[in-house]
Design an enzyme around this catalytic site. Structure first.
Site, PDB file in Angstrom:
ATOM      1  N   TYR A  92      -1.117  -6.907   9.006  1.00  0.00           N
ATOM      2  CA  TYR A  92      -1.369  -5.638   8.318  1.00  0.00           C
ATOM      3  C   TYR A  92      -1.887  -5.847   6.904  1.00  0.00           C
ATOM      4  CZ  TYR A  92       3.119  -5.979   5.783  1.00  0.00           C
ATOM      5  OH  TYR A  92       4.148  -6.368   4.960  1.00  0.00           O
ATOM      6  N   GLU A 133      17.614  -9.194 -12.127  1.00  0.00           N
ATOM      7  CA  GLU A 133      16.232  -9.260 -11.663  1.00  0.00           C
ATOM      8  C   GLU A 133      15.455 -10.184 -12.594  1.00  0.00           C
ATOM      9  OE1 GLU A 133      13.002  -9.501 -10.003  1.00  0.00           O
ATOM     10  OE2 GLU A 133      14.364  -8.129  -8.945  1.00  0.00           O
ATOM     11  N   LYS A 189      -0.777  -1.095  -3.511  1.00  0.00           N
ATOM     12  CA  LYS A 189      -1.770  -1.274  -2.443  1.00  0.00           C
ATOM     13  C   LYS A 189      -2.217   0.074  -1.892  1.00  0.00           C
ATOM     14  CE  LYS A 189      -0.210  -2.942   1.316  1.00  0.00           C
ATOM     15  NZ  LYS A 189       0.450  -3.897   2.232  1.00  0.00           N
ATOM     16  N   GLY A 227       1.374 -13.920   6.110  1.00  0.00           N
ATOM     17  CA  GLY A 227       2.787 -13.686   6.330  1.00  0.00           C
ATOM     18  C   GLY A 227       3.617 -13.875   5.074  1.00  0.00           C
ATOM     19  N   ALA A 259      19.323 -15.067 -11.311  1.00  0.00           N
ATOM     20  CA  ALA A 259      20.727 -15.212 -10.915  1.00  0.00           C
ATOM     21  C   ALA A 259      20.839 -16.168  -9.739  1.00  0.00           C
ATOM     22  CB  ALA A 259      21.318 -13.851 -10.552  1.00  0.00           C
ATOM     23  N   GLU A 313      -5.527  -4.442   5.650  1.00  0.00           N
ATOM     24  CA  GLU A 313      -5.557  -3.449   4.581  1.00  0.00           C
ATOM     25  C   GLU A 313      -6.473  -3.894   3.448  1.00  0.00           C
ATOM     26  OE1 GLU A 313      -1.139  -1.458   5.268  1.00  0.00           O
ATOM     27  OE2 GLU A 313      -1.367  -3.139   3.863  1.00  0.00           O
ATOM     28  N   GLY A 326      15.957  -2.376  -1.735  1.00  0.00           N
ATOM     29  CA  GLY A 326      17.270  -2.491  -1.108  1.00  0.00           C
ATOM     30  C   GLY A 326      18.370  -2.715  -2.111  1.00  0.00           C
ATOM     31  N   THR A 335       9.123  -6.011  -4.753  1.00  0.00           N
ATOM     32  CA  THR A 335       7.793  -6.197  -4.172  1.00  0.00           C
ATOM     33  C   THR A 335       7.090  -4.872  -3.909  1.00  0.00           C
ATOM     34  OG1 THR A 335       8.342  -8.324  -3.178  1.00  0.00           O
ATOM     35  CG2 THR A 335       6.524  -7.099  -2.188  1.00  0.00           C
ATOM     36  N   CYS A 336       7.752  -3.934  -3.265  1.00  0.00           N
ATOM     37  CA  CYS A 336       7.083  -2.700  -2.848  1.00  0.00           C
ATOM     38  C   CYS A 336       6.516  -1.942  -4.039  1.00  0.00           C
ATOM     39  CB  CYS A 336       8.057  -1.818  -2.064  1.00  0.00           C
ATOM     40  SG  CYS A 336       7.293  -0.287  -1.473  1.00  0.00           S
ATOM     41  N   ALA A 340       3.079   1.574   9.833  1.00  0.00           N
ATOM     42  CA  ALA A 340       1.672   1.930   9.639  1.00  0.00           C
ATOM     43  C   ALA A 340       0.914   0.758   9.056  1.00  0.00           C
ATOM     44  CB  ALA A 340       1.540   3.143   8.716  1.00  0.00           C
ATOM     45  N   CYS A 375       3.551  -2.308  -1.441  1.00  0.00           N
ATOM     46  CA  CYS A 375       3.069  -1.120  -0.748  1.00  0.00           C
ATOM     47  C   CYS A 375       2.601  -0.010  -1.687  1.00  0.00           C
ATOM     48  CB  CYS A 375       4.139  -0.595   0.208  1.00  0.00           C
ATOM     49  SG  CYS A 375       5.821  -0.640  -0.417  1.00  0.00           S
ATOM     50  N   HIS A 385      -4.537  24.757  15.686  1.00  0.00           N
ATOM     51  CA  HIS A 385      -5.991  24.583  15.786  1.00  0.00           C
ATOM     52  C   HIS A 385      -6.696  25.146  14.565  1.00  0.00           C
ATOM     53  CE1 HIS A 385      -9.827  24.204  17.874  1.00  0.00           C
ATOM     54  NE2 HIS A 385     -10.107  25.434  17.475  1.00  0.00           N
ATOM     55  N   GLU A 397      -3.494  18.368  16.918  1.00  0.00           N
ATOM     56  CA  GLU A 397      -3.345  19.172  18.134  1.00  0.00           C
ATOM     57  C   GLU A 397      -3.630  18.356  19.392  1.00  0.00           C
ATOM     58  OE1 GLU A 397      -6.277  22.285  19.002  1.00  0.00           O
ATOM     59  OE2 GLU A 397      -7.540  21.440  17.407  1.00  0.00           O
TER      60      GLU A 397
END
Length: 449
Positions: free
Chosen positions: A179, A36, A52, A264, A116, A183, A17, A43-44, A343, A49, A438, A443
């Site tokens: 999740y 930073e 992982k 969490g 910061a 995972e 973000g 994190t991601c 997901a 994510c 198919h 489908e």
């Protein structure tokens, strides 16, 4: 634009973000700084994510190599080496970190590799320096929660440390039913660890479509993952041989080689100087913001997990983008939190968008439910009993598809397209009118009657 300020925009936290907000603001001509204290990417990218998902992909080879024999492939001497996977994943994380930094550099965003904190109105203390900014954004994300009321809890690890394990644990206890817990339960099981999953409640994935959560429980138990519902640790002790002894609220103590807390994530809002400025925070410590991501101070903003609105990387990115557009681009728009797809990259994965069946019955009253419960072709030939489950929730009054829920191979990839249909308000009749592709698993979505 800077006038009496060092920066037009200063961002605390270079995660998804924060980086998006910084880049967009700079593209609008603002002078931007970003700080930073850990690694650029957040994190991601660094410990969430992305690495992982790479472990999930690596773990899937365990089943694929077994199934390959039924497809005519003879693979001798199969062997898994944890350091190889771990090191390659960490190397790719470093590559992505460099890419994020390059994005900031190419947009002339000044990066401060230091912690910061807010020093006063429009003032930020970064390392040993203090700077001023017309607008300040807090995008510090969230951190894994470790229980404060369990003696010895610090002997466990979290998702921050799990990617750096020296060796694959022979026995691992994973605490949680959400999740992240599911995972990692799938990852460690497929890689060869003996997994015990300890769940405080009486079901997995609270808040998800119950049919999918029940199916994941059934499949996981069939794979001999030891899932214990209504059970949680009460004490953790280190044994002489280095193992951990975990006392439980129900049953005999558990002896394991590693304990992973996955219960969490808490917004990272402490120690930033918010209290001294009178910034409003809510019940879990998250920063309170309006629809435009602005706090009760007009110059201070927050996006992403630190606001605890919806802890998803794509949401943080959109929040940061919308804020930068509004502050510096003259474009006013807000993030739409309705029908956001999500997901769980378990084994097999789940994917969901829109209302669950219980939610739809409560909110709409009359609903129609359509399901497809089947064995994918690959599982049939491989001799696996594992079944996929697709479920559509339809508003009986309008025929609109208001929810879609899948568990099975590639469920997240399939759901992304279906999420467009739910977001667009398409009807079940319009889905039915689509010719099936198919033979595919997808489908089934246009063949439910």
């Amino acid at each position: 634009m800077t006038a009496s300020f060092d920066f037009d925009f200063f961002v605390i936290g270079a995660g998804s973000g924060g980086v998006r907000a910084a880049r967009i603001a700079a593209g609008h001509g603002a002078k931007v700084g970003i700080a930073e204290e850990h690694r650029v990417g957040g994190t991601c990218v660094i410990r969430g994510c992305v690495p992982k998902k790479l472990l999930v992909i690596g773990a899937h080879f365990a089943e694929d190599l077994v199934d390959a024999a039924r497809f005519g492939w003879r693979i001798e001497g199969r062997h898994f080496d944890w350091p190889t996977l771990r090191n390659n994943v960490l190397a790719d994380v470093s590559r992505l970190e460099r890419a994020y930094q390059a994005t900031l550099d190419s947009h002339a965003v000044e990066t401060f590799h230091a912690r910061a904190e807010l020093a006063g109105p429009n003032r930020v203390r970064v390392g040993e320096r203090e700077v001023t900014a017309r607008h300040v954004l807090v995008a510090t994300g969230a951190r894994p929660q470790v229980p404060a009321d369990v003696p010895g809890a610090e002997l466990g690890i979290t998702s921050n440390e799990v990617f750096h394990l020296e060796a694959l644990p022979e026995r691992i206890a994973i605490v949680g039913g959400g999740y992240i817990a599911n995972e990692f339960a799938g990852i460690f099981h497929e890689l060869g660890s003996r997994v015990t999953q300890l769940v405080r409640g009486n079901r997995l994935l609270r808040g998800w479509e119950p049919a999918l959560a029940d199916r994941l429980l059934q499949i996981s138990l069939g794979k001999h993952i030891d899932i214990r519902l209504d059970c949680q640790p009460t004490r953790v002790e280190r044994l002489a041989g280095g193992q951990l002894r975990v006392a439980l609220s129900a049953g005999e103590p558990l002896e394991v080689d590693a304990l992973l807390w996955a219960i969490g994530r808490i917004p990272n809002a402490d120690g930033l100087g918010l209290e001294a400025l009178g910034v409003t925070r809510r019940n879990r410590g998250e920063i309170a913001v309006d629809d435009g991501s602005t706090t009760n101070l007009p110059w201070l903003h927050a996006v992403g997990d630190v606001t605890d609105r919806m802890q998803l990387t794509p949401i943080a990115i959109r929040e940061g983008h919308a804020l930068a557009d509004r502050l510096f681009g003259g474009r006013h728009w807000t993030v739409d939190y309705a029908n956001v797809p999500s997901a769980v990259f378990s084994h097999p994965p789940l994917a969901s968008v829109g209302m669950t069946e219980p939610e739809a019955r409560e909110r709409l009253g009359g609903v129609r439910i359509f399901t497809a419960d089947f064995r994918p072709m690959k599982n049939v030939l491989a001799g696996r009993d594992e079944r996929a489950l697709y479920k559509l929730v339809v508003d009986a009054a309008t025929d609109r598809i208001v929810g879609a829920h899948l568990i099975g191979p590639e469920a997240p990839e399939i759901l992304q397209a279906l999420a467009i249909a739910v977001k667009a308000g398409l009807t079940k009749a319009e889905l039915d009118s689509t010719v099936a592709l198919h033979p595919t698993m997808a489908e089934e979505l246009v063949l439910m009657r």
